[in-house]
Design a protein around this motif. Structure first.
Motif, mmCIF file in Angstrom:
data_model
loop_
_atom_site.group_PDB
_atom_site.id
_atom_site.type_symbol
_atom_site.label_atom_id
_atom_site.label_comp_id
_atom_site.label_asym_id
_atom_site.label_seq_id
_atom_site.Cartn_x
_atom_site.Cartn_y
_atom_site.Cartn_z
ATOM 1 N N UNK A 144 4.214 40.561 20.248
ATOM 2 C CA UNK A 144 3.364 41.748 20.179
ATOM 3 C C UNK A 144 2.676 41.951 21.518
ATOM 4 N N UNK A 145 2.836 43.149 22.079
ATOM 5 C CA UNK A 145 2.133 43.513 23.301
ATOM 6 C C UNK A 145 1.031 44.487 22.919
ATOM 7 N N UNK A 146 -0.208 44.049 23.097
ATOM 8 C CA UNK A 146 -1.352 44.871 22.743
ATOM 9 C C UNK A 146 -1.885 45.532 24.005
ATOM 10 N N UNK A 147 -1.844 46.842 24.047
ATOM 11 C CA UNK A 147 -2.390 47.603 25.153
ATOM 12 C C UNK A 147 -3.744 48.169 24.778
ATOM 13 N N UNK A 148 -4.307 48.963 25.660
ATOM 14 C CA UNK A 148 -5.623 49.527 25.386
ATOM 15 C C UNK A 148 -5.568 50.535 24.243
ATOM 16 N N UNK A 149 -4.540 51.374 24.226
ATOM 17 C CA UNK A 149 -4.447 52.400 23.201
ATOM 18 C C UNK A 149 -3.352 52.150 22.178
ATOM 19 N N UNK A 150 -2.368 51.304 22.523
ATOM 20 C CA UNK A 150 -1.202 51.153 21.678
ATOM 21 C C UNK A 150 -0.790 49.692 21.568
ATOM 22 N N UNK A 151 -0.274 49.335 20.414
ATOM 23 C CA UNK A 151 0.252 47.988 20.189
ATOM 24 C C UNK A 151 1.697 48.113 19.744
ATOM 25 N N UNK A 152 2.559 47.331 20.391
ATOM 26 C CA UNK A 152 3.980 47.351 20.044
ATOM 27 C C UNK A 152 4.407 45.948 19.639
ATOM 28 N N UNK A 153 5.151 45.874 18.557
ATOM 29 C CA UNK A 153 5.655 44.604 18.072
ATOM 30 C C UNK A 153 7.173 44.629 18.099
ATOM 31 N N UNK A 154 7.764 43.572 18.650
ATOM 32 C CA UNK A 154 9.216 43.426 18.700
ATOM 33 C C UNK A 154 9.570 42.179 17.897
ATOM 34 N N UNK A 155 10.373 42.316 16.845
ATOM 35 C CA UNK A 155 10.781 41.128 16.096
ATOM 36 C C UNK A 155 11.633 40.209 16.971
ATOM 37 N N UNK A 156 11.568 38.925 16.705
ATOM 38 C CA UNK A 156 12.329 37.970 17.515
ATOM 39 C C UNK A 156 13.826 38.234 17.418
ATOM 40 N N UNK A 157 14.288 38.836 16.337
ATOM 41 C CA UNK A 157 15.720 39.116 16.201
ATOM 42 C C UNK A 157 16.203 40.108 17.257
ATOM 43 N N UNK A 158 15.323 40.940 17.782
ATOM 44 C CA UNK A 158 15.708 41.911 18.807
ATOM 45 C C UNK A 158 15.557 41.375 20.232
ATOM 46 N N UNK A 159 14.950 40.214 20.389
ATOM 47 C CA UNK A 159 14.729 39.653 21.721
ATOM 48 C C UNK A 159 15.947 38.819 22.107
ATOM 49 N N UNK A 160 16.579 39.194 23.220
ATOM 50 C CA UNK A 160 17.742 38.457 23.711
ATOM 51 C C UNK A 160 17.297 37.264 24.550
ATOM 52 N N UNK A 161 16.389 37.522 25.501
ATOM 53 C CA UNK A 161 15.920 36.432 26.362
ATOM 54 C C UNK A 161 14.524 36.745 26.885
ATOM 55 N N UNK A 162 13.809 35.677 27.202
ATOM 56 C CA UNK A 162 12.503 35.756 27.849
ATOM 57 C C UNK A 162 12.547 34.792 29.013
ATOM 58 N N UNK A 163 12.282 35.302 30.224
ATOM 59 C CA UNK A 163 12.369 34.429 31.396
ATOM 60 C C UNK A 163 11.419 34.905 32.490
ATOM 61 N N UNK A 164 11.091 33.996 33.381
ATOM 62 C CA UNK A 164 10.232 34.305 34.517
ATOM 63 C C UNK A 164 11.104 34.758 35.673
ATOM 64 N N UNK A 165 10.748 35.898 36.279
ATOM 65 C CA UNK A 165 11.514 36.435 37.404
ATOM 66 C C UNK A 165 10.576 36.733 38.568
ATOM 67 N N UNK A 166 11.133 36.680 39.769
ATOM 68 C CA UNK A 166 10.416 37.046 40.989
ATOM 69 C C UNK A 166 10.699 38.519 41.243
ATOM 70 N N UNK A 167 9.666 39.346 41.311
ATOM 71 C CA UNK A 167 9.853 40.781 41.499
ATOM 72 C C UNK A 167 8.553 41.418 41.948
ATOM 73 N N UNK A 168 8.614 42.662 42.445
ATOM 74 C CA UNK A 168 7.362 43.365 42.742
ATOM 75 C C UNK A 168 6.610 43.659 41.444
ATOM 76 N N UNK A 169 5.319 43.351 41.428
ATOM 77 C CA UNK A 169 4.488 43.567 40.248
ATOM 78 C C UNK A 169 3.271 44.394 40.632
ATOM 79 N N UNK A 170 2.680 45.043 39.654
ATOM 80 C CA UNK A 170 1.490 45.849 39.897
ATOM 81 C C UNK A 170 0.277 44.946 40.062
ATOM 82 N N UNK A 171 -0.559 45.273 41.018
ATOM 83 C CA UNK A 171 -1.766 44.499 41.305
ATOM 84 C C UNK A 171 -2.896 45.027 40.436
ATOM 85 N N UNK A 172 -3.384 44.219 39.497
ATOM 86 C CA UNK A 172 -4.445 44.565 38.548
ATOM 87 C C UNK A 172 -4.145 45.846 37.775
ATOM 88 N N UNK A 173 -2.864 46.117 37.535
ATOM 89 C CA UNK A 173 -2.471 47.289 36.775
ATOM 90 C C UNK A 173 -2.531 48.588 37.552
#
Length: 184
Positions: free
Chosen positions: A98-127
């Motif tokens: 579950x990803x809880x945002x300020x206005x919206x919450x989204x839930x993804x069942x584990x059956x839909x998740x293929x993989x979770x991994x750490x990647x090196x990439x450009x990311x937003x600084x403090x959003x």
């Protein structure tokens, strides 16, 4: 008053049946503590709310009750916004991710998740729109392309800015949940 959403679970005893150190895997939990940036911003917003609520009380004593009700309503909205800011983040349970945002919450069942991994990439600084090079915890869903899903956690977010070890622990915890319950 205890605020259970501010604390991460601190139980580290594992059983032979499960690699996850939790008694109740059906309960939604955040596998990390909120960072100092998030807590600091929420504290400043609550300080602002205290001034607005005090102004509402003064308005009730000296002015009309309708104006005081409006000011008190604004103060309560600021308090609710601050508490919502503290609840933002990634939550996991046996049911999914579950990803809880300020206005919206989204839930993804584990059956839909293929993989979770750490990647090196450009990311937003403090959003903010500015991007810097960092690490992100990315996940791939069965029903979407990998580019369509924003990262779950980043090293430059409100929770992990300046805390790379905390990011590594949180990423490992979410990856462990995905390995335990993903693909079922």
């Amino acid at each position: 008053m205890p605020l259970p959403f501010l604390t991460a679970d601190r139980t580290f005893e594992t059983t032979a049946e499960s690699a996850l150190p939790y008694d109740d895997p059906d309960r939604w939990r955040r596998p990390y503590r909120p960072g100092p940036w998030r807590v600091g911003v929420a504290a400043l917003v609550l300080l602002l709310a205290s001034f607005v609520l005090f102004a509402g009380v003064l308005t009730a004593v000296t002015g009309s009750l309708a104006d005081a009700g409006a000011v008190l309503g604004v103060g309560l909205a600021i308090v609710v916004g601050s508490l919502r800011l503290l609840r933002m983040g990634v939550w996991v349970s046996r049911r999914g991710l579950r990803r809880t945002g300020f206005l919206r919450t989204r839930t993804v069942p584990w059956a839909r998740v293929v993989s979770v991994r750490t990647v090196q990439q450009p990311v937003r600084w403090l959003g903010l729109p500015r991007t810097v090079q960092g690490q992100a915890l990315a996940f791939v869903r069965k029903d979407r392309r990998p580019d369509d899903t924003p990262p779950l956690l980043t090293t430059h977010g409100l929770d992990f800015l300046g805390r790379p070890m905390a990011f590594d622990r949180a990423a490992d915890a979410v990856e462990t949940w995905a390995a335990e319950y993903g693909g079922r």
